[in-house]
Write a protein that holds these residues in place. Structure first.
Motif, PDB file in Angstrom:
ATOM      1  N   ASP A  17       0.838  -1.199   0.000  1.00 24.71           N
ATOM      2  CA  ASP A  17       0.000   0.000   0.000  1.00 24.71           C
ATOM      3  C   ASP A  17       0.876   1.253   0.000  1.00 24.71           C
ATOM      4  O   ASP A  17       2.091   1.196   0.136  1.00 24.71           O
ATOM      5  N   THR A  18       0.233   2.397  -0.124  1.00 23.15           N
ATOM      6  CA  THR A  18       0.940   3.675  -0.195  1.00 23.15           C
ATOM      7  C   THR A  18       1.796   3.921   1.039  1.00 23.15           C
ATOM      8  O   THR A  18       1.429   3.554   2.148  1.00 23.15           O
ATOM      9  N   SER A  19       2.919   4.536   0.820  1.00 25.62           N
ATOM     10  CA  SER A  19       3.846   4.954   1.863  1.00 25.62           C
ATOM     11  C   SER A  19       4.387   3.797   2.689  1.00 25.62           C
ATOM     12  O   SER A  19       4.803   3.974   3.821  1.00 25.62           O
ATOM     13  N   SER A  20       4.382   2.608   2.132  1.00 25.41           N
ATOM     14  CA  SER A  20       4.965   1.453   2.804  1.00 25.41           C
ATOM     15  C   SER A  20       6.369   1.228   2.273  1.00 25.41           C
ATOM     16  O   SER A  20       6.710   1.666   1.185  1.00 25.41           O
ATOM     17  N   SER A  34       1.290   8.248   5.938  1.00 25.97           N
ATOM     18  CA  SER A  34       0.193   8.135   4.993  1.00 25.97           C
ATOM     19  C   SER A  34      -1.038   8.844   5.541  1.00 25.97           C
ATOM     20  O   SER A  34      -1.432   8.627   6.680  1.00 25.97           O
ATOM     21  N   ASN A  35      -1.638   9.717   4.720  1.00 20.57           N
ATOM     22  CA  ASN A  35      -2.915  10.355   5.036  1.00 20.57           C
ATOM     23  C   ASN A  35      -3.927   9.879   4.004  1.00 20.57           C
ATOM     24  O   ASN A  35      -3.699  10.016   2.807  1.00 20.57           O
ATOM     25  N   VAL A  36      -5.024   9.301   4.486  1.00 21.23           N
ATOM     26  CA  VAL A  36      -6.029   8.726   3.586  1.00 21.23           C
ATOM     27  C   VAL A  36      -7.385   9.351   3.884  1.00 21.23           C
ATOM     28  O   VAL A  36      -7.836   9.359   5.032  1.00 21.23           O
ATOM     29  N   ALA A  95      -0.996   0.768   4.752  1.00 20.68           N
ATOM     30  CA  ALA A  95      -0.448   2.134   4.692  1.00 20.68           C
ATOM     31  C   ALA A  95       0.543   2.386   5.812  1.00 20.68           C
ATOM     32  O   ALA A  95       0.284   2.075   6.967  1.00 20.68           O
ATOM     33  N   SER A  96       1.697   2.922   5.442  1.00 16.70           N
ATOM     34  CA  SER A  96       2.757   3.296   6.380  1.00 16.70           C
ATOM     35  C   SER A  96       3.283   2.127   7.200  1.00 16.70           C
ATOM     36  O   SER A  96       3.568   2.269   8.381  1.00 16.70           O
ATOM     37  N   SER A 111      -0.034   6.929  10.284  1.00 17.42           N
ATOM     38  CA  SER A 111      -1.121   6.727   9.345  1.00 17.42           C
ATOM     39  C   SER A 111      -2.384   7.361   9.924  1.00 17.42           C
ATOM     40  O   SER A 111      -2.752   7.085  11.065  1.00 17.42           O
TER      41      SER A 111
END
Length: 124
Positions: A17-20, A34-36, A95-96, A111
């Motif tokens: 996932d993002t920012s991992s 990560s900001n979702v 995320a993160s 996150s």
């Protein structure tokens, strides 16, 4: 930080996932943030600038870093200069998150997630 060599025979990963981060080997610092903002609507109608991070408290509030009030004593023993891993299987890194094989001096992860659901009302 003790420098070591990382040997990985096999790494199977299905999704990241993002920012991992997948890190094999030493690292001085790791940071993954990560900001979702997840919006679900029954009717997929969206307008420009309708959802901005700054409009939600969850993304504006500073995160307090805990203060360690007592001294820490850490003793490590590295019998060899290598980290040897046969097989790693990871289905998903959210995320993160971090999959790290190696030495690390500092890590900072964060996150923030805001879920919004807009459901249409039934006509009476």
């Amino acid at each position: 930080m003790t420098k070591r060599t990382s040997h990985v025979q096999s790494l199977t990963n299905i999704s990241v996932d993002t920012s991992s981060v997948i890190q094999i080997g030493d690292s001085k610092e790791l940071e993954a943030v990560s900001n979702v903002l997840a919006v679900q609507r029954e009717k997929a109608i969206f307008y420009e600038n309708e959802f901005l991070f700054r409009d939600y408290f969850a993304f504006c509030e500073p995160i307090d870093v805990p203060v360690i009030a007592e001294p820490l004593e850490i003793t490590t023993c590295h019998e060899t200069s290598a980290i040897c891993v046969n097989k790693v299987r990871v289905n998903f890194l959210a995320a993160s998150s971090v999959l790290h094989i190696g030495s690390n001096e500092s890590i900072c992860l964060g996150s923030r997630v805001k879920n919004i659901r807009h459901i249409m009302k039934d006509a009476d």
